[in-house]
Enzyme design. Structure first.
Site, PDB file in Angstrom:
ATOM      1  N   GLY A  47       0.841  -1.187   0.000  1.00 17.71           N
ATOM      2  CA  GLY A  47       0.000   0.000   0.000  1.00 17.71           C
ATOM      3  C   GLY A  47       0.875   1.235   0.000  1.00 17.71           C
ATOM      4  N   GLN A  55       3.344   9.752   0.865  1.00 20.17           N
ATOM      5  CA  GLN A  55       4.569   8.963   0.990  1.00 20.17           C
ATOM      6  C   GLN A  55       5.514   9.175  -0.188  1.00 20.17           C
ATOM      7  OE1 GLN A  55       2.435   5.136   2.265  1.00 20.17           O
ATOM      8  NE2 GLN A  55       4.458   5.046   3.242  1.00 20.17           N
ATOM      9  N   CYS A  91       6.173   0.092   7.596  1.00 19.21           N
ATOM     10  CA  CYS A  91       5.805   1.233   6.757  1.00 19.21           C
ATOM     11  C   CYS A  91       6.986   1.596   5.864  1.00 19.21           C
ATOM     12  CB  CYS A  91       5.427   2.417   7.650  1.00 19.21           C
ATOM     13  SG  CYS A  91       4.965   3.894   6.734  1.00 19.21           S
ATOM     14  N   LEU A  92       6.701   1.878   4.604  1.00 21.66           N
ATOM     15  CA  LEU A  92       7.766   2.265   3.678  1.00 21.66           C
ATOM     16  C   LEU A  92       8.437   3.563   4.098  1.00 21.66           C
ATOM     17  CD1 LEU A  92       5.961   1.440   0.308  1.00 21.66           C
ATOM     18  CD2 LEU A  92       7.591   0.023   1.569  1.00 21.66           C
ATOM     19  N   HIS A 108      -4.218   1.595   7.587  1.00 22.81           N
ATOM     20  CA  HIS A 108      -2.870   2.171   7.585  1.00 22.81           C
ATOM     21  C   HIS A 108      -2.778   3.312   6.568  1.00 22.81           C
ATOM     22  CE1 HIS A 108       1.648   1.556   7.903  1.00 22.81           C
ATOM     23  NE2 HIS A 108       1.564   2.217   6.769  1.00 22.81           N
ATOM     24  N   GLU A 109      -3.271   3.081   5.351  1.00 20.51           N
ATOM     25  CA  GLU A 109      -3.162   4.100   4.295  1.00 20.51           C
ATOM     26  C   GLU A 109      -4.071   5.297   4.578  1.00 20.51           C
ATOM     27  OE1 GLU A 109      -0.609   3.834   2.544  1.00 20.51           O
ATOM     28  OE2 GLU A 109      -0.283   1.712   2.980  1.00 20.51           O
ATOM     29  N   HIS A 111      -2.360   7.451   7.010  1.00 23.15           N
ATOM     30  CA  HIS A 111      -1.341   8.296   6.352  1.00 23.15           C
ATOM     31  C   HIS A 111      -1.961   9.596   5.853  1.00 23.15           C
ATOM     32  CE1 HIS A 111       2.588   6.473   6.166  1.00 23.15           C
ATOM     33  NE2 HIS A 111       2.089   5.301   5.798  1.00 23.15           N
TER      34      HIS A 111
END
Length: 178
Positions: free
Chosen positions: A51, A56, A100-101, A142-143, A146
């Site tokens: 995702g 991000q 997380c990226l 999660h997204e 963000h």
């Protein structure tokens, strides 16, 4: 649906202001938005994520993409513009490892509801609904977090967050280099 080839962009790391504030609603459904979605899919793939939210990759827009399996191992590939998260009334939480990226190299256990839905529109302004179970439910939450300026580490106790952020600062970034 991807309409054009995307170009991977560098992943924004924790601490960048765009990650820590609510993203702007999308109001223009044009070729720039289509390119953004394509670039987001390419960036997510390059970083080997499931995702990715627009902030991000440094873009202040309420858009996310997913390429993530649900509880039945059915892979869902989708994007949502201006998502609204819907959680169940009786929130049965599942604690599982999350990463997380934008906080590379570390993971932590986070409790989240086992099911979640997101409504919004696609890049053409058409209504979209994604119902998630398993990892997909976690990914939708999660997204959306963000896009609200919240990262999973912000949900952790201060000492644990500080330790993880310190470890992550030493980790190499993911995806294409800046």
């Amino acid at each position: 649906m991807q309409t054009r080839a995307g170009t991977p962009r560098p992943i924004t790391r924790y601490g960048n202001p765009v990650l820590h504030r609510r993203c702007a609603e999308v109001t223009s459904f044009d070729e720039d938005l289509q390119q953004l979605v394509a670039d987001m899919f390419a960036s997510m793939a390059a970083a080997e994520g499931v995702g990715l939210a627009a902030n991000q990759i440094g873009v202040d827009a309420r858009v996310f993409v997913v390429d993530c399996p649900d509880a039945t191992d059915t892979n869902v590939v989708a994007h949502v513009v201006n998502p609204v998260l819907h959680l169940p009334e009786g929130r049965e939480l599942e604690v599982d490892s999350e990463g997380c990226l934008s906080v590379p190299g570390v993971r932590a256990d986070v409790g989240r509801p086992t099911t979640a839905s997101v409504t919004g529109v696609d890049m053409f302004g058409q209504p979209v609904r994604i119902d998630g179970t398993g990892l997909l439910a976690r990914c939708l939450q999660h997204e959306t977090d963000h896009l609200d300026g919240l990262l999973y580490v912000d949900r952790l106790p201060a000492k644990q967050r500080k330790r993880l952020l310190s470890e992550s600062a030493e980790a190499p970034g993911v995806g294409v280099p800046e």
